[in-house]
Design an enzyme around this catalytic site. Structure first.
Site, PDB file in Angstrom:
ATOM      1  N   ASP A  89      -0.801  -6.061  14.081  1.00  0.00           N
ATOM      2  CA  ASP A  89      -1.484  -5.843  15.349  1.00  0.00           C
ATOM      3  C   ASP A  89      -2.546  -6.924  15.520  1.00  0.00           C
ATOM      4  OD1 ASP A  89      -4.285  -4.379  14.483  1.00  0.00           O
ATOM      5  OD2 ASP A  89      -2.626  -3.793  13.189  1.00  0.00           O
ATOM      6  N   ARG A 114      -0.340  -8.766  -3.546  1.00  0.00           N
ATOM      7  CA  ARG A 114      -0.488  -7.746  -2.515  1.00  0.00           C
ATOM      8  C   ARG A 114       0.353  -8.141  -1.305  1.00  0.00           C
ATOM      9  NH1 ARG A 114      -1.054  -4.108   0.780  1.00  0.00           N
ATOM     10  NH2 ARG A 114      -2.705  -3.911   2.336  1.00  0.00           N
ATOM     11  N   ARG A 165       7.243   1.838   1.046  1.00  0.00           N
ATOM     12  CA  ARG A 165       7.582   0.422   1.167  1.00  0.00           C
ATOM     13  C   ARG A 165       7.973  -0.140  -0.193  1.00  0.00           C
ATOM     14  NH1 ARG A 165       3.395  -3.116   4.339  1.00  0.00           N
ATOM     15  NH2 ARG A 165       4.095  -1.731   5.998  1.00  0.00           N
ATOM     16  N   ARG A 195       6.544  -1.570  10.361  1.00  0.00           N
ATOM     17  CA  ARG A 195       5.671  -1.931   9.248  1.00  0.00           C
ATOM     18  C   ARG A 195       6.320  -1.615   7.907  1.00  0.00           C
ATOM     19  NH1 ARG A 195      -0.439  -0.356  11.334  1.00  0.00           N
ATOM     20  NH2 ARG A 195      -0.096  -0.950  13.498  1.00  0.00           N
ATOM     21  N   ARG A 204       1.285  11.116  -8.882  1.00  0.00           N
ATOM     22  CA  ARG A 204       0.623  11.247  -7.592  1.00  0.00           C
ATOM     23  C   ARG A 204       1.480  10.693  -6.444  1.00  0.00           C
ATOM     24  NH1 ARG A 204      -5.221  11.974  -7.990  1.00  0.00           N
ATOM     25  NH2 ARG A 204      -5.802  12.202 -10.191  1.00  0.00           N
ATOM     26  N   GLY A 232       1.433  -6.641   2.575  1.00  0.00           N
ATOM     27  CA  GLY A 232       1.127  -5.578   3.511  1.00  0.00           C
ATOM     28  C   GLY A 232       0.915  -6.095   4.916  1.00  0.00           C
ATOM     29  N   SER A 233       0.415  -5.209   5.745  1.00  0.00           N
ATOM     30  CA  SER A 233       0.137  -5.555   7.132  1.00  0.00           C
ATOM     31  C   SER A 233      -1.343  -5.843   7.308  1.00  0.00           C
ATOM     32  CB  SER A 233       0.574  -4.414   8.054  1.00  0.00           C
ATOM     33  OG  SER A 233      -0.090  -3.217   7.703  1.00  0.00           O
ATOM     34  N   GLU A 290      -7.835  -6.370   6.588  1.00  0.00           N
ATOM     35  CA  GLU A 290      -7.018  -5.464   5.780  1.00  0.00           C
ATOM     36  C   GLU A 290      -7.981  -4.670   4.914  1.00  0.00           C
ATOM     37  OE1 GLU A 290      -6.060  -6.348   2.071  1.00  0.00           O
ATOM     38  OE2 GLU A 290      -7.991  -7.289   2.353  1.00  0.00           O
ATOM     39  N   MET A 291      -7.519  -4.021   3.847  1.00  0.00           N
ATOM     40  CA  MET A 291      -8.415  -3.090   3.161  1.00  0.00           C
ATOM     41  C   MET A 291      -8.406  -3.179   1.637  1.00  0.00           C
ATOM     42  SD  MET A 291      -8.000   0.359   5.519  1.00  0.00           S
ATOM     43  CE  MET A 291      -9.563   1.044   4.962  1.00  0.00           C
ATOM     44  N   GLY A 342       0.817  -1.209   0.000  1.00  0.00           N
ATOM     45  CA  GLY A 342       0.000   0.000   0.000  1.00  0.00           C
ATOM     46  C   GLY A 342       0.851   1.259   0.000  1.00  0.00           C
TER      47      GLY A 342
END
Length: 235
Positions: free
Chosen positions: A207, A90, A27, A220, A46, A92-93, A182-183, A23
Site C-alpha cells: 500500500d 525478512r 505465508r 499479500r 503457538r 513481507g509487505s 514496516e514493523m 510475518g
C-alpha cells in the site's frame, strides 16, 4: 545446538543456516509448499509454522515470526543463538512513504529507523543505526536487476505503531527520506549485528500511505512471488 526452546521445537528436523522470515505463518507454509523441495515442518509451537526443505539443492528454512519487533526479536534470537542460523531474511509487505514508489515495487532495506525502544537494551552511548548485511544486500540487488524488477534501496521505518494517534508521524519520517514503513527489521538487524551474523529485509509494497492505494490480504499472502524468489536466491 539446543534441541528446543520455549518458542521453537523442531523435533529433530534441521533448521538451515539460511532462513526466510515472513510475518504470517500461512505465508511461510505457502513459500514452503510453492518453492521448496521436500519441505518438512519443524515448528508448530503457538501456531508459528516453520519448514525446512531445499531450493535448487541447497537447504533453506522458512518460518513465520508474527508482527512487530518483540515477536521477530524472540524468534530471531533463538534461531541465531540456539539453532545456528547465519542468514536471516525478512520478507513481507510494507507501506510506501515516498512518491514514485508504487504497488508491487520491491524495497531492499539498507537500514531500519525505529520508534521502538528495543535498541536501548544494547547500552550504546549514542543513537545506533540498525543496518542490514551489505553482503546480502548486494546479492539481492543483483538478483532483482537480473529479473528487471523495479527496486528501491534505502532506509525503512520499523514502527511499533500500526494505528497511530499522531496523524502526522509518518509524514515526519518521510521528510527524512524513509522509503516505507514496516514493523520488524530494526529488531532483526540489531540481533544479527550483536551476534555477528547476516540479516536483510526484502519487502513488496502492499500500500502507499500517500495515495491510499492498497492490495488485498489474499494478494499479500500469495502474490509477492518476485520478492520471495530474490530472497531464495540468497541461499
Amino acid at each position: 545446538m539446543t534441541t528446543s526452546t520455549p518458542h521453537i521445537d523442531p523435533k529433530g528436523v534441521d533448521i538451515a543456516e539460511t532462513i526466510l522470515l515472513p510475518g504470517d505463518p500461512l505465508r511461510a507454509r505457502f513459500i514452503a509448499d510453492t518453492y521448496l523441495d521436500d519441505p518438512t515442518c519443524f515448528n508448530e509451537v503457538r501456531g508459528m509454522l516453520g519448514f525446512t526443505g531445499t531450493y535448487h539443492g541447497r537447504p533453506v528454512s522458512v518460518m513465520g515470526t508474527g508482527m512487530g519487533i518483540p515477536s521477530i526479536s524472540i524468534y530471531s534470537y533463538e534461531l541465531i543463538h540456539f539453532f545456528g542460523v547465519k542468514n536471516l531474511i525478512r520478507v513481507g509487505s510494507c507501506g510506501a512513504m515516498q512518491p514514485g514508489v508504487d504497488l508491487y515495487d520491491v524495497i531492499l532495506a539498507q537500514g531500519a529507523s525505529t520508534d521502538s525502544n528495543y535498541l536501548e537494551q544494547f547500552g550504546m552511548p549514542g543513537t545506533y543505526a540498525a543496518l542490514s548485511s551489505f553482503r546480502l544486500l548486494e546479492k539481492a540487488k543483483c538478483a532483482a536487476d537480473s529479473r528487471d524488477q523495479r527496486v528501491h534501496v534505502g532506509n525503512v521505518l520499523s514502527s511499533d505503531i500500526f494505528y497511530n494517534a499522531d496523524a502526522d508521524a509518518l509524514s515526519t519520517w518521510a521528510t527524512m527520506g524513509i522509503l516505507a514503513v514496516e514493523m520488524e527489521s530494526a529488531g532483526l538487524f540489531a540481533n544479527a549485528a550483536a551476534a555477528g551474523v547476516d540479516a536483510l529485509g526484502i519487502f513488496t509494497v502492499s500500500d502507499n500511505v500517500l495515495t491510499d492505494a492498497h492490495t488485498t490480504p489474499e494478494e499479500r499472502q500469495t502474490a509477492f512471488t518476485t520478492m520471495i524468489e530474490i530472497a531464495l536466491d540468497l541461499a
